[in-house]
Design a protein around this motif. Structure first.
Motif, PDB file in Angstrom:
ATOM      1  N   UNK A  63       8.287   9.814   5.741  1.00 30.00           N
ATOM      2  CA  UNK A  63       7.217  10.230   6.644  1.00 30.00           C
ATOM      3  C   UNK A  63       7.693  10.073   8.077  1.00 30.00           C
ATOM      4  N   UNK A  64       8.076  11.190   8.688  1.00 31.00           N
ATOM      5  CA  UNK A  64       8.502  11.195  10.099  1.00 31.00           C
ATOM      6  C   UNK A  64       9.564  10.125  10.360  1.00 31.00           C
ATOM      7  N   UNK A  65      10.552  10.100   9.470  1.00 33.04           N
ATOM      8  CA  UNK A  65      11.667   9.191   9.625  1.00 33.04           C
ATOM      9  C   UNK A  65      11.541   7.871   8.900  1.00 33.04           C
ATOM     10  N   UNK A  66      10.371   7.563   8.327  1.00 31.02           N
ATOM     11  CA  UNK A  66      10.173   6.285   7.659  1.00 31.02           C
ATOM     12  C   UNK A  66      10.121   6.488   6.145  1.00 31.02           C
ATOM     13  N   UNK A  67      11.010   5.828   5.426  1.00 33.87           N
ATOM     14  CA  UNK A  67      11.051   5.940   3.968  1.00 33.87           C
ATOM     15  C   UNK A  67       9.965   5.062   3.361  1.00 33.87           C
ATOM     16  N   UNK A  68       9.232   5.616   2.392  1.00 35.36           N
ATOM     17  CA  UNK A  68       8.195   4.877   1.669  1.00 35.36           C
ATOM     18  C   UNK A  68       8.545   4.902   0.192  1.00 35.36           C
ATOM     19  N   UNK A  69       8.660   3.715  -0.391  1.00 43.10           N
ATOM     20  CA  UNK A  69       8.974   3.583  -1.810  1.00 43.10           C
ATOM     21  C   UNK A  69       7.755   3.127  -2.589  1.00 43.10           C
ATOM     22  N   UNK A  70       7.733   3.446  -3.854  1.00 40.45           N
ATOM     23  CA  UNK A  70       6.658   2.984  -4.720  1.00 40.45           C
ATOM     24  C   UNK A  70       6.599   1.460  -4.694  1.00 40.45           C
ATOM     25  N   UNK A  71       5.409   0.915  -4.517  1.00 41.69           N
ATOM     26  CA  UNK A  71       5.220  -0.526  -4.507  1.00 41.69           C
ATOM     27  C   UNK A  71       5.310  -1.171  -3.151  1.00 41.69           C
ATOM     28  N   UNK A  72       5.747  -0.441  -2.125  1.00 45.51           N
ATOM     29  CA  UNK A  72       5.731  -1.004  -0.770  1.00 45.51           C
ATOM     30  C   UNK A  72       4.296  -1.364  -0.394  1.00 45.51           C
ATOM     31  N   UNK A  73       4.149  -2.372   0.437  1.00 49.10           N
ATOM     32  CA  UNK A  73       2.814  -2.822   0.831  1.00 49.10           C
ATOM     33  C   UNK A  73       2.358  -2.084   2.083  1.00 49.10           C
ATOM     34  N   UNK A  74       1.208  -1.446   1.989  1.00 52.48           N
ATOM     35  CA  UNK A  74       0.634  -0.687   3.102  1.00 52.48           C
ATOM     36  C   UNK A  74      -0.458  -1.523   3.759  1.00 52.48           C
ATOM     37  N   UNK A  75      -0.355  -1.711   5.070  1.00 53.44           N
ATOM     38  CA  UNK A  75      -1.412  -2.362   5.848  1.00 53.44           C
ATOM     39  C   UNK A  75      -1.731  -1.442   7.013  1.00 53.44           C
ATOM     40  N   UNK A  76      -2.947  -0.922   7.041  1.00 54.10           N
ATOM     41  CA  UNK A  76      -3.340   0.040   8.067  1.00 54.10           C
ATOM     42  C   UNK A  76      -4.640  -0.402   8.714  1.00 54.10           C
ATOM     43  N   UNK A  77      -4.659  -0.366  10.040  1.00 52.48           N
ATOM     44  CA  UNK A  77      -5.867  -0.686  10.789  1.00 52.48           C
ATOM     45  C   UNK A  77      -5.876   0.166  12.055  1.00 52.48           C
ATOM     46  N   UNK A  78      -6.750  -0.113  12.986  1.00 46.44           N
ATOM     47  CA  UNK A  78      -6.891   0.765  14.148  1.00 46.44           C
ATOM     48  C   UNK A  78      -5.648   0.761  15.044  1.00 46.44           C
ATOM     49  N   UNK A  79      -4.781  -0.233  14.884  1.00 43.86           N
ATOM     50  CA  UNK A  79      -3.558  -0.262  15.682  1.00 43.86           C
ATOM     51  C   UNK A  79      -2.468   0.627  15.107  1.00 43.86           C
ATOM     52  N   UNK A  80      -2.477   0.850  13.803  1.00 51.35           N
ATOM     53  CA  UNK A  80      -1.432   1.667  13.199  1.00 51.35           C
ATOM     54  C   UNK A  80      -1.246   1.357  11.733  1.00 51.35           C
ATOM     55  N   UNK A  81      -0.120   1.836  11.192  1.00 53.82           N
ATOM     56  CA  UNK A  81       0.181   1.675   9.774  1.00 53.82           C
ATOM     57  C   UNK A  81       1.540   0.993   9.630  1.00 53.82           C
ATOM     58  N   UNK A  82       1.554  -0.142   8.931  1.00 58.30           N
ATOM     59  CA  UNK A  82       2.796  -0.841   8.607  1.00 58.30           C
ATOM     60  C   UNK A  82       3.088  -0.646   7.127  1.00 58.30           C
ATOM     61  N   UNK A  83       4.352  -0.339   6.824  1.00 60.96           N
ATOM     62  CA  UNK A  83       4.798  -0.192   5.442  1.00 60.96           C
ATOM     63  C   UNK A  83       5.822  -1.297   5.192  1.00 60.96           C
ATOM     64  N   UNK A  84       5.429  -2.342   4.475  1.00 63.15           N
ATOM     65  CA  UNK A  84       6.286  -3.498   4.263  1.00 63.15           C
ATOM     66  C   UNK A  84       7.065  -3.337   2.962  1.00 63.15           C
ATOM     67  N   UNK A  85       8.401  -3.392   3.013  1.00 62.33           N
ATOM     68  CA  UNK A  85       9.204  -3.244   1.788  1.00 62.33           C
ATOM     69  C   UNK A  85       8.779  -4.251   0.731  1.00 62.33           C
ATOM     70  N   UNK A  86       8.621  -3.795  -0.485  1.00 59.02           N
ATOM     71  CA  UNK A  86       8.053  -4.637  -1.536  1.00 59.02           C
ATOM     72  C   UNK A  86       8.838  -5.922  -1.764  1.00 59.02           C
ATOM     73  N   UNK A  87      10.156  -5.871  -1.627  1.00 62.76           N
ATOM     74  CA  UNK A  87      10.968  -7.058  -1.875  1.00 62.76           C
ATOM     75  C   UNK A  87      10.998  -8.048  -0.731  1.00 62.76           C
ATOM     76  N   UNK A  88      10.352  -7.733   0.368  1.00 65.88           N
ATOM     77  CA  UNK A  88      10.433  -8.576   1.572  1.00 65.88           C
ATOM     78  C   UNK A  88       9.067  -9.063   2.031  1.00 65.88           C
ATOM     79  N   UNK A  89       8.052  -8.851   1.225  1.00 68.44           N
ATOM     80  CA  UNK A  89       6.689  -9.174   1.653  1.00 68.44           C
ATOM     81  C   UNK A  89       6.497 -10.668   1.868  1.00 68.44           C
ATOM     82  N   UNK A  90       7.039 -11.503   0.973  1.00 69.51           N
ATOM     83  CA  UNK A  90       6.860 -12.954   1.116  1.00 69.51           C
ATOM     84  C   UNK A  90       7.396 -13.439   2.461  1.00 69.51           C
ATOM     85  N   UNK A  91       8.613 -13.027   2.790  1.00 70.43           N
ATOM     86  CA  UNK A  91       9.224 -13.456   4.048  1.00 70.43           C
ATOM     87  C   UNK A  91       8.431 -12.969   5.251  1.00 70.43           C
ATOM     88  N   UNK A  92       8.007 -11.699   5.216  1.00 73.19           N
ATOM     89  CA  UNK A  92       7.260 -11.126   6.337  1.00 73.19           C
ATOM     90  C   UNK A  92       5.930 -11.844   6.523  1.00 73.19           C
TER      91      UNK A  92
END
Length: 220
Positions: free
Chosen positions: A144-173
């Motif tokens: 999506x406009x340069x950003x790769x989205x994989x199945x299972x990635x964590x999506x967090x969207x609010x009025x500031x924008x949309x973050x797509x967190x890689x599924x294997x890195x969610x704990x650290x983030x």
């Protein structure tokens, strides 16, 4: 947070997309063109990537079948301003427990989406109708406009924008975001006490701005 762990949507939304993105240390944000279809829309869930043909929403109907509770349909519609999604599909999605929609393309029926409380983020609002010809792809990574989205990635969207967190890195983030939020709370207390951001963040070491030369007569 492993793929099997429950998602604490309330905590993720409290931290917010901006803090999660900044804490990640990665370019895990979607383009600023992705905006909530209605004021107050929020989404937390696991991505189900969908690729659709421009002006064709058949793939989204297949996405409804493929997605389940807590999933977010993340759709590459080529940025085309068509009404790929509206009230009917949102009602069907809610019946299946689908958490929301993020689409590079248009949605419509925004008042009804608000009434349903269905979170939708899109790059346009459009009443233009769609065809149903190409069934698309489901679960295959999309860009999506340069950003790769994989199945299972964590999506967090609010009025500031949309973050797509890689599924294997969610704990650290998440841990980094919690620490960042605690640090910012301490900073806010110092700012409210009158401290300048120049001193709080040690910006003075970066140099002083150029100012008008002083008038020897004291005039300003």
């Amino acid at each position: 947070m492993s793929g099997a762990d429950p998602i604490d949507a309330a905590e993720l939304l409290r931290l917010g997309s901006a803090t999660l993105y900044e804490a990640s240390g990665q370019d895990c944000f979607l383009d600023a063109a992705f905006r909530p279809a209605w004021d107050g829309a929020e989404i937390v869930g696991r991505a189900v990537p969908v690729a659709a043909q421009a002006g064709d929403n058949l793939a989204l109907h297949h996405g409804l079948e493929a997605a389940g509770p807590g999933d977010v349909l993340v759709v590459d519609g080529g940025g085309a301003p068509f009404g790929y999604w509206g009230e009917v599909m949102a009602a069907a999605a809610q019946a299946r427990g689908i958490a929301g929609l993020v689409i590079d393309g248009g949605v419509r029926d925004t008042a009804q989406l608000r009434e349903l409380g269905f979170g939708a983020f899109s790059t346009s609002i459009s009443i233009r109708g769609t065809i149903k010809q190409w069934p698309g792809t489901i679960g295959i990574p999309i860009t999506l406009r340069g950003r790769v989205v994989n199945a299972g990635d964590l999506v967090v969207a609010d009025r500031d924008g949309v973050a797509i967190l890689p599924s294997g890195d969610v704990d650290r983030i998440l841990e980094a975001a919690r620490a960042r939020a605690a640090k910012e709370d301490a900073y806010m207390a110092r700012l409210r006490a009158g401290e300048l951001t120049l001193d709080l963040y040690d910006f003075r070491r970066l140099g002083d701005p150029i100012r008008p030369a002083a008038d020897p007569n004291g005039a300003r």
